[in-house]
Design a protein around this motif. Structure first.
Motif, mmCIF file in Angstrom:
data_model
loop_
_atom_site.group_PDB
_atom_site.id
_atom_site.type_symbol
_atom_site.label_atom_id
_atom_site.label_comp_id
_atom_site.label_asym_id
_atom_site.label_seq_id
_atom_site.Cartn_x
_atom_site.Cartn_y
_atom_site.Cartn_z
ATOM 1 N N TYR A 186 0.842 -1.192 0.000
ATOM 2 C CA TYR A 186 0.000 0.000 0.000
ATOM 3 C C TYR A 186 0.881 1.248 0.000
ATOM 4 N N THR A 188 1.308 5.751 -0.737
ATOM 5 C CA THR A 188 0.706 7.089 -0.758
ATOM 6 C C THR A 188 1.415 7.916 -1.811
ATOM 7 N N ARG A 195 -4.094 13.764 -2.280
ATOM 8 C CA ARG A 195 -3.505 12.558 -1.710
ATOM 9 C C ARG A 195 -4.187 11.326 -2.302
ATOM 10 N N GLU A 197 -4.044 7.136 -2.208
ATOM 11 C CA GLU A 197 -3.533 5.930 -1.567
ATOM 12 C C GLU A 197 -4.109 4.721 -2.295
ATOM 13 N N ASN A 265 -9.720 7.533 -0.891
ATOM 14 C CA ASN A 265 -9.129 8.801 -1.317
ATOM 15 C C ASN A 265 -10.110 9.964 -1.191
#
Length: 422
Positions: A186, A188, A195, A197, A265
């Motif tokens: 995972y 970012t 942002r 992810e 997100n």
């Protein structure tokens, strides 16, 4: 000191010029843009692109975007600071040095083919580096094992490594990714203050779409309802919400892994209250007649979504379709040489086949894009008439070049304004 060419522009128009240079593949991404005290900005330009750089056309394109004229000129500047992309070369040098040392200390001989088998570029997501295909393929890397990946990670200043082997041919085009170092996949990624992810083993992230995401971020969508037919993890959905100020976005996605990342997100960027996620095939979408804009961000073609998009447009005032497509320029730029008299005679008026007076008709990329856009506008108009029973006017507002995939294959976006005739 040695200098490099750069385009000198007023600071107020620097973003527009940068976007056009980037779209044409002229901007030298190895160097940073420089701001100057006199209110100008210099944008580094690739020396090889100078002969084909038309300043008048560039000024005209910027004026069309800003609705104001602006001047620009080519100057020579001292070598500016390296950009992040420019520093990749030094990162690779560190990578090669670390791996070479490891190989030699094992009593192996360093060979050119080993150097060639190391990656020359990669994606970086926080503390994870994702390598592409075509590298680390030799047996020696598997023999070294975990010691190799630790050395590579240290050289690149990260903690996790992964490699994408291929794209699955399933309906979701799931990436086949192997974790080389680290347990969690995972990541970012922060892009223009947004942002994202996602799991690199389940979802893909396209760096090449950055110019289109920035363009969407510059839109004024205040009060508008937007439908994103191929939302993914929110590549375009989030810029519409975070920066363009859309009142509401309906995001359609059928990949459950992408849906999970999209929903996360939306929460991370605090815009979930203005977005409705529709899970499943967008052809089964129950919505209609509510969209001011429809985003069709599927390549190589979004054509299968055109009827859905037409159903979604507001019936009273219409709206705008943003249609993505990979367009191929069909003819190679070369003269037909050494052809017989009969061949020349047969080709004189054969314009439909791209041949004029014994030579291939020279079609620029822009001409091909315009032709595709006109044909698409006509077909959308027909679709709208068939769906609503009324005549519509379709107007080509803009054609945006996003990126090149190969010679003569370009990802473009058509902004098509559609209005009912009443």
């Amino acid at each position: 000191m040695e200098g490099i060419p750069a385009l000198k522009v007023p600071q107020h128009y620097a973003q527009q010029y940068r976007r056009h240079l980037l779209a044409e593949g002229v901007l030298d991404l190895h160097y940073c843009v420089q701001k100057h005290s006199n209110g100008t900005v210099t944008l580094p330009v690739l020396p090889s692109a100078l002969p084909n750089l038309d300043l008048l056309s560039l000024q005209s394109a910027v004026a069309q975007d800003s609705q104001e004229s602006s001047s620009c000129e080519i100057i020579n500047i001292q070598i500016p600071q390296l950009s992040k992309k420019g520093k990749v070369k030094s990162c690779r040098e560190r990578l090669v040095q670390a791996v070479q040392t490891l190989v030699v200390t094992r009593g192996e001989k360093w060979r050119q083919e080993l150097d060639d088998d190391l990656p020359r570029g990669w994606q970086k997501h926080g503390d994870l580096v994702l390598f592409g295909e075509g590298c680390f393929s030799y047996t020696i890397w598997r023999e070294i094992g975990s010691e190799l990946w630790l050395a590579v990670a240290r050289a690149l200043g990260v903690k996790r490594l992964a490699q994408i082997k291929q794209i699955s041919q399933d309906e979701f085009r799931t990436p086949v990714v192997t974790m080389l170092l680290g347990d969690s996949s995972y990541v970012t990624h922060i892009d223009n203050h947004i942002r994202y992810e996602f799991d690199v083993t389940k979802c893909m992230f396209s760096f090449g779409n950055i110019t289109e995401k920035l363009r969407i971020a510059s839109f004024n969508c205040t009060g508008e309802t937007v439908v994103d037919l191929y939302a993914g993890i929110g590549y375009f959905t989030l810029p519409y919400l975070v920066h363009a100020g859309a009142a509401h976005v309906h995001a359609c996605e059928w990949n459950p892994d992408a849906v999970a990342a999209l929903q996360r997100n939306l929460q991370l960027n605090k815009v979930a209250d203005r977005c409705t996620v529709h899970v499943g095939d967008n052809k089964q979408l129950s919505l209609s007649g509510l969209a001011d804009r429809v985003n069709l961000g599927l390549i190589p073609s979004s054509e299968e979504g055109w009827p859905v998009a037409c159903h979604l447009l507001r019936k009273d005032v219409g709206g705008t379709l943003h249609i993505h497509h990979n367009v191929t320029t069909p003819f190679h730029r070369q003269e037909l040489e050494e052809c017989s008299d009969s061949q020349r005679a047969a080709s004189v008026e054969d314009e439909d086949k791209g041949v004029v007076n014994g030579s291939l008709k020279i079609l620029s990329d822009r001409e091909v894009w315009n032709a595709w856009a006109k044909d698409t506008a006509s077909r959308i108009g027909t679709l709208l008439r068939d769906i609503t029973g009324d005549d519509w006017r379709t107007n080509i507002k803009h054609i945006e070049h996003v990126k090149s995939y190969a010679p003569h294959i370009n990802h473009i976006v058509l902004d098509l304004e559609c209005k009912p005739l009443k």
